[in-house]
Motif scaffolding. Structure first.
Motif, PDB file in Angstrom:
ATOM      1  N   ALA A 132      86.412  21.131  73.602  1.00  0.00           N
ATOM      2  CA  ALA A 132      86.887  20.625  72.311  1.00  0.00           C
ATOM      3  C   ALA A 132      85.715  20.401  71.354  1.00  0.00           C
ATOM      4  O   ALA A 132      85.824  20.681  70.158  1.00  0.00           O
ATOM      5  CB  ALA A 132      87.666  19.329  72.502  1.00  0.00           C
ATOM      6  N   ASP A 133      84.591  19.915  71.884  1.00  0.00           N
ATOM      7  CA  ASP A 133      83.432  19.670  71.032  1.00  0.00           C
ATOM      8  C   ASP A 133      82.908  20.986  70.446  1.00  0.00           C
ATOM      9  O   ASP A 133      82.500  21.051  69.288  1.00  0.00           O
ATOM     10  CB  ASP A 133      82.309  18.991  71.825  1.00  0.00           C
ATOM     11  CG  ASP A 133      82.499  17.482  71.923  1.00  0.00           C
ATOM     12  OD1 ASP A 133      83.653  17.030  71.785  1.00  0.00           O
ATOM     13  OD2 ASP A 133      81.503  16.768  72.137  1.00  0.00           O
ATOM     14  N   LEU A 135      84.714  23.734  70.008  1.00  0.00           N
ATOM     15  CA  LEU A 135      85.720  24.192  69.035  1.00  0.00           C
ATOM     16  C   LEU A 135      85.545  23.474  67.707  1.00  0.00           C
ATOM     17  O   LEU A 135      85.629  24.081  66.642  1.00  0.00           O
ATOM     18  CB  LEU A 135      87.133  23.916  69.562  1.00  0.00           C
ATOM     19  CG  LEU A 135      87.620  24.774  70.728  1.00  0.00           C
ATOM     20  CD1 LEU A 135      89.002  24.318  71.171  1.00  0.00           C
ATOM     21  CD2 LEU A 135      87.651  26.246  70.365  1.00  0.00           C
ATOM     22  N   ALA A 136      85.272  22.170  67.793  1.00  0.00           N
ATOM     23  CA  ALA A 136      85.159  21.374  66.575  1.00  0.00           C
ATOM     24  C   ALA A 136      83.998  21.849  65.699  1.00  0.00           C
ATOM     25  O   ALA A 136      84.036  21.716  64.485  1.00  0.00           O
ATOM     26  CB  ALA A 136      84.973  19.903  66.923  1.00  0.00           C
ATOM     27  N   ARG A 137      82.970  22.398  66.317  1.00  0.00           N
ATOM     28  CA  ARG A 137      81.835  22.927  65.552  1.00  0.00           C
ATOM     29  C   ARG A 137      82.065  24.422  65.267  1.00  0.00           C
ATOM     30  O   ARG A 137      81.145  25.227  65.310  1.00  0.00           O
ATOM     31  CB  ARG A 137      80.532  22.740  66.335  1.00  0.00           C
ATOM     32  CG  ARG A 137      80.206  21.277  66.642  1.00  0.00           C
ATOM     33  CD  ARG A 137      79.331  20.630  65.630  1.00  0.00           C
ATOM     34  NE  ARG A 137      78.119  21.385  65.395  1.00  0.00           N
ATOM     35  CZ  ARG A 137      77.359  21.255  64.312  1.00  0.00           C
ATOM     36  NH1 ARG A 137      77.704  20.414  63.363  1.00  0.00           N
ATOM     37  NH2 ARG A 137      76.276  21.982  64.168  1.00  0.00           N
ATOM     38  N   ASP A 138      83.296  24.767  64.996  1.00  0.00           N
ATOM     39  CA  ASP A 138      83.694  26.141  64.665  1.00  0.00           C
ATOM     40  C   ASP A 138      83.490  27.124  65.816  1.00  0.00           C
ATOM     41  O   ASP A 138      83.292  28.328  65.593  1.00  0.00           O
ATOM     42  CB  ASP A 138      82.960  26.659  63.415  1.00  0.00           C
ATOM     43  CG  ASP A 138      83.423  25.927  62.168  1.00  0.00           C
ATOM     44  OD1 ASP A 138      84.605  25.515  62.148  1.00  0.00           O
ATOM     45  OD2 ASP A 138      82.621  25.739  61.246  1.00  0.00           O
ATOM     46  N   GLY A 139      83.554  26.603  67.033  1.00  0.00           N
ATOM     47  CA  GLY A 139      83.404  27.474  68.193  1.00  0.00           C
ATOM     48  C   GLY A 139      84.566  28.440  68.324  1.00  0.00           C
ATOM     49  O   GLY A 139      85.706  28.117  67.989  1.00  0.00           O
ATOM     50  N   TYR A 140      84.288  29.636  68.796  1.00  0.00           N
ATOM     51  CA  TYR A 140      85.246  30.715  69.008  1.00  0.00           C
ATOM     52  C   TYR A 140      85.889  31.228  67.714  1.00  0.00           C
ATOM     53  O   TYR A 140      86.867  31.953  67.769  1.00  0.00           O
ATOM     54  CB  TYR A 140      86.320  30.325  70.040  1.00  0.00           C
ATOM     55  CG  TYR A 140      85.757  30.217  71.448  1.00  0.00           C
ATOM     56  CD1 TYR A 140      85.386  31.357  72.156  1.00  0.00           C
ATOM     57  CD2 TYR A 140      85.559  28.983  72.054  1.00  0.00           C
ATOM     58  CE1 TYR A 140      84.838  31.264  73.433  1.00  0.00           C
ATOM     59  CE2 TYR A 140      85.007  28.881  73.335  1.00  0.00           C
ATOM     60  CZ  TYR A 140      84.656  30.033  74.016  1.00  0.00           C
ATOM     61  OH  TYR A 140      84.118  29.949  75.278  1.00  0.00           O
ATOM     62  N   THR A 141      85.344  30.846  66.543  1.00  0.00           N
ATOM     63  CA  THR A 141      85.871  31.453  65.306  1.00  0.00           C
ATOM     64  C   THR A 141      85.384  32.896  65.180  1.00  0.00           C
ATOM     65  O   THR A 141      86.091  33.745  64.651  1.00  0.00           O
ATOM     66  CB  THR A 141      85.447  30.686  64.030  1.00  0.00           C
ATOM     67  OG1 THR A 141      84.081  30.337  64.161  1.00  0.00           O
ATOM     68  CG2 THR A 141      86.255  29.442  63.819  1.00  0.00           C
TER      69      THR A 141
ATOM     70  N   ARG B  13      91.364  23.377  67.430  1.00  0.00           N
ATOM     71  CA  ARG B  13      90.090  23.223  66.736  1.00  0.00           C
ATOM     72  C   ARG B  13      90.207  22.126  65.675  1.00  0.00           C
ATOM     73  O   ARG B  13      89.345  21.252  65.572  1.00  0.00           O
ATOM     74  CB  ARG B  13      89.676  24.550  66.103  1.00  0.00           C
ATOM     75  CG  ARG B  13      88.262  24.530  65.556  1.00  0.00           C
ATOM     76  CD  ARG B  13      87.864  25.847  64.925  1.00  0.00           C
ATOM     77  NE  ARG B  13      87.721  26.911  65.888  1.00  0.00           N
ATOM     78  CZ  ARG B  13      88.394  28.059  65.840  1.00  0.00           C
ATOM     79  NH1 ARG B  13      89.276  28.271  64.864  1.00  0.00           N
ATOM     80  NH2 ARG B  13      88.196  28.990  66.743  1.00  0.00           N
ATOM     81  N   ALA B  16      90.253  18.814  67.300  1.00  0.00           N
ATOM     82  CA  ALA B  16      88.931  18.448  67.822  1.00  0.00           C
ATOM     83  C   ALA B  16      87.997  18.014  66.698  1.00  0.00           C
ATOM     84  O   ALA B  16      87.146  17.148  66.878  1.00  0.00           O
ATOM     85  CB  ALA B  16      88.321  19.627  68.590  1.00  0.00           C
ATOM     86  N   GLN B  17      88.178  18.628  65.508  1.00  0.00           N
ATOM     87  CA  GLN B  17      87.294  18.285  64.394  1.00  0.00           C
ATOM     88  C   GLN B  17      87.441  16.825  63.974  1.00  0.00           C
ATOM     89  O   GLN B  17      86.486  16.195  63.575  1.00  0.00           O
ATOM     90  CB  GLN B  17      87.532  19.235  63.219  1.00  0.00           C
ATOM     91  CG  GLN B  17      86.654  20.472  63.368  1.00  0.00           C
ATOM     92  CD  GLN B  17      87.130  21.675  62.597  1.00  0.00           C
ATOM     93  OE1 GLN B  17      88.212  21.663  62.017  1.00  0.00           O
ATOM     94  NE2 GLN B  17      86.331  22.726  62.589  1.00  0.00           N
ATOM     95  N   ILE B  20      85.034  14.463  65.924  1.00  0.00           N
ATOM     96  CA  ILE B  20      83.565  14.456  65.828  1.00  0.00           C
ATOM     97  C   ILE B  20      83.053  14.272  64.403  1.00  0.00           C
ATOM     98  O   ILE B  20      81.890  14.532  64.124  1.00  0.00           O
ATOM     99  CB  ILE B  20      82.938  15.737  66.418  1.00  0.00           C
ATOM    100  CG1 ILE B  20      83.224  16.973  65.557  1.00  0.00           C
ATOM    101  CG2 ILE B  20      83.356  15.995  67.851  1.00  0.00           C
ATOM    102  CD1 ILE B  20      82.158  18.040  65.718  1.00  0.00           C
ATOM    103  N   ARG B  23      79.616  12.875  63.436  1.00  0.00           N
ATOM    104  CA  ARG B  23      78.387  13.634  63.682  1.00  0.00           C
ATOM    105  C   ARG B  23      78.035  14.551  62.518  1.00  0.00           C
ATOM    106  O   ARG B  23      76.935  15.055  62.440  1.00  0.00           O
ATOM    107  CB  ARG B  23      78.549  14.499  64.937  1.00  0.00           C
ATOM    108  CG  ARG B  23      78.824  13.682  66.172  1.00  0.00           C
ATOM    109  CD  ARG B  23      79.127  14.570  67.363  1.00  0.00           C
ATOM    110  NE  ARG B  23      80.011  13.865  68.291  1.00  0.00           N
ATOM    111  CZ  ARG B  23      80.584  14.429  69.338  1.00  0.00           C
ATOM    112  NH1 ARG B  23      80.379  15.692  69.616  1.00  0.00           N
ATOM    113  NH2 ARG B  23      81.381  13.736  70.129  1.00  0.00           N
ATOM    114  N   GLU B  24      79.004  14.798  61.632  1.00  0.00           N
ATOM    115  CA  GLU B  24      78.745  15.771  60.566  1.00  0.00           C
ATOM    116  C   GLU B  24      77.905  15.174  59.439  1.00  0.00           C
ATOM    117  O   GLU B  24      77.298  15.895  58.670  1.00  0.00           O
ATOM    118  CB  GLU B  24      80.053  16.342  60.022  1.00  0.00           C
ATOM    119  CG  GLU B  24      80.929  16.997  61.101  1.00  0.00           C
ATOM    120  CD  GLU B  24      80.299  18.257  61.714  1.00  0.00           C
ATOM    121  OE1 GLU B  24      79.448  18.875  61.043  1.00  0.00           O
ATOM    122  OE2 GLU B  24      80.630  18.591  62.862  1.00  0.00           O
TER     123      GLU B  24
END
Lengths: 309, 127
Positions: A132-133, A135-141, B13, B16-17, B20, B23-24
């Protein structure tokens, strides 16, 4: 997840782990619980922060306050003073050797000041064991984009245009490599990630594996799509137990999500990836030896050509 | 778990955003709850909890809730300071969780300081 006011990014790369960061983690958890703070503060174990000389280290989000050389006996004071009462603890901050005043913020420390992170853009910002972390940083885009809107040839064109090169030292153009593979009529094709990293004192591969393993998986899946492979290997030396552990967790999560396996994201693309552990021969970093080792043979280099691409 | 479709992945996604955003590092303002011994004794912990709950409910992700030491006016605790970008900080005193909720709705969301609970505006250090 409920709103938090603090996130503690605790470095758990191999360097900090050797310095005791898992003991620090336990102490932090105990103190946070003792003060009734688990609803307000989350503790995030991250991959290597980079400033290993200061380890075990911790970065406090959102302010980005940097604490280094932590000892378990510092933790009760730190939690009470900073995380409960809001008074950052100067004596645990980084003080340059020639100075008297500490530098509280990570971004102001000379070591970090001029860094521009590309490959390690997620280091210290995600828990490498949580998909999830990533993904949240635009992972797998990128994989999403490639699979839904680009042909393999377009992907290769884009990689050539980008100027991306190998990071093993020779700097071979990645796009050219992929093109050679794509144009090879014989099948099956395989994508191999070389994390043997035999050169003494080099830890860049390990850092990526330990801090951002999904980025390796995503990159390999894109390479597989581009060259037309449906199977891949991650070759990693057995001296990297933490890297192997985190990569295996990441692989399991990606498989569970269907980001690896049959018909990824509902497309016709299928790709499987598995770890092969090297048992510590320096020569295995060389590509033909590495391939022999994956095949279960003695890792002897062979004459080239033919070249593996 | 079943394999993800493209929509599932995008949904995961986005979810999940939310987890976090701290942190941004992009913040429009912050709520500082004063947590000296005086503040904690007067109930500052409940004020922090109330602000966090409002933050969670609102879905706002560019406000940080943080703590600092005693502000020096112990008789007015629990106190909090709201600092919004490009406007002077506002100090609030004698807070309750209900007052915190109102401050969140009117000042953070609405953009108008709650004069009724305010002790002062601007920095005590001078400009």
């Amino acid at each position: 997840m409920a709103a938090r006011r603090i996130e503690l990014m605790l470095c758990t790369g191999t360097g900090c782990v050797a310095g005791g960061s898992f003991r620090i983690k336990k102490a932090l958890e105990e103190e946070i619980a003792r003060h009734g703070l688990p609803d307000e503060i989350s503790l995030v174990p991250t991959g290597c922060n980079g400033f290993c000389g200061q380890g075990p280290l911790l970065v406090v989000i959102p302010e980005q306050i940097f604490y280094g050389w932590l000892k378990t006996e510092d933790i009760p004071f730190l939690v009470q003073e900073h995380f409960l009462k809001g008074r950052p603890v100067k004596k645990l901050m980084f003080t340059p050797p020639e100075k008297k005043e500490p530098i509280p913020l990570l971004g102001d420390i000379p070591f970090f000041k001029k860094q521009m992170l590309l490959v390690l853009r997620n280091k210290g910002l995600i828990d490498p064991e949580k998909i999830a972390d990533y993904l949240a940083r635009d992972g797998y885009t990128a994989l999403e984009k490639v699979l839904t809107s680009m042909s393999p040839e377009e992907v290769i064109e884009e990689i050539i245009k980008s100027g991306l090169r190998g990071r093993g030292g020779a700097g071979f153009p990645t796009g050219a490599k992929w093109k050679i593979c794509r144009n090879e009529p014989r099948t099956p094709k395989y994508v191999i990630c070389n994390c043997d990293e035999g050169d003494p004192g080099a830890y860049m591969d390990r850092s990526v594996f330990e801090s951002d393993p999904h980025s390796v998986i995503e990159g390999q899946a894109i390479a597989a799509y581009a060259i037309g492979a449906s199977h891949g290997y991650i070759y990693v030396r057995s001296e990297y137990p933490l890297a192997i552990k985190r990569m295996q967790i990441a692989l399991d999560q990606a498989q569970e999500y269907g980001l690896l396996g049959e018909n990824i994201l509902g497309t016709s693309f299928s790709f499987d990836l598995e770890i092969r552990e090297g048992s510590g021969a320096f020569v295995c970093g060389e590509e033909t030896s590495l391939i022999h080792s994956i095949e279960g043979k003695s890792p002897e280099p062979r004459q080239r050509p033919p070249f593996p691409a | 778990m079943a394999k993800l479709t493209l929509d599932d992945l995008r949904r995961k996604r986005a979810e999940a955003q939310k987890g976090i955003y701290l942190r941004e590092g992009e913040f429009r303002g912050k709520i500082i709850v004063h947590m000296g011994t005086c503040g904690i004794a007067a109930g500052a912990r409940a004020i922090v909890a109330a602000f966090l709950e409002e933050l969670e409910k609102s879905g706002i992700n560019d406000i940080m809730v943080t703590t600092s030491g005693c502000a020096g006016l112990c008789s007015k605790e629990p106190m909090a300071t709201v600092e919004m970008l490009n406007s002077p900080p506002v100090k609030y005193g004698e807070l309750t969780p209900e007052k915190a909720e109102n401050i969140f709705k009117e000042h953070i969301v609405g953009g108008t300081a709650v004069v009724e609970y305010a002790l002062g505006m601007g920095s005590e250090r001078g400009a």
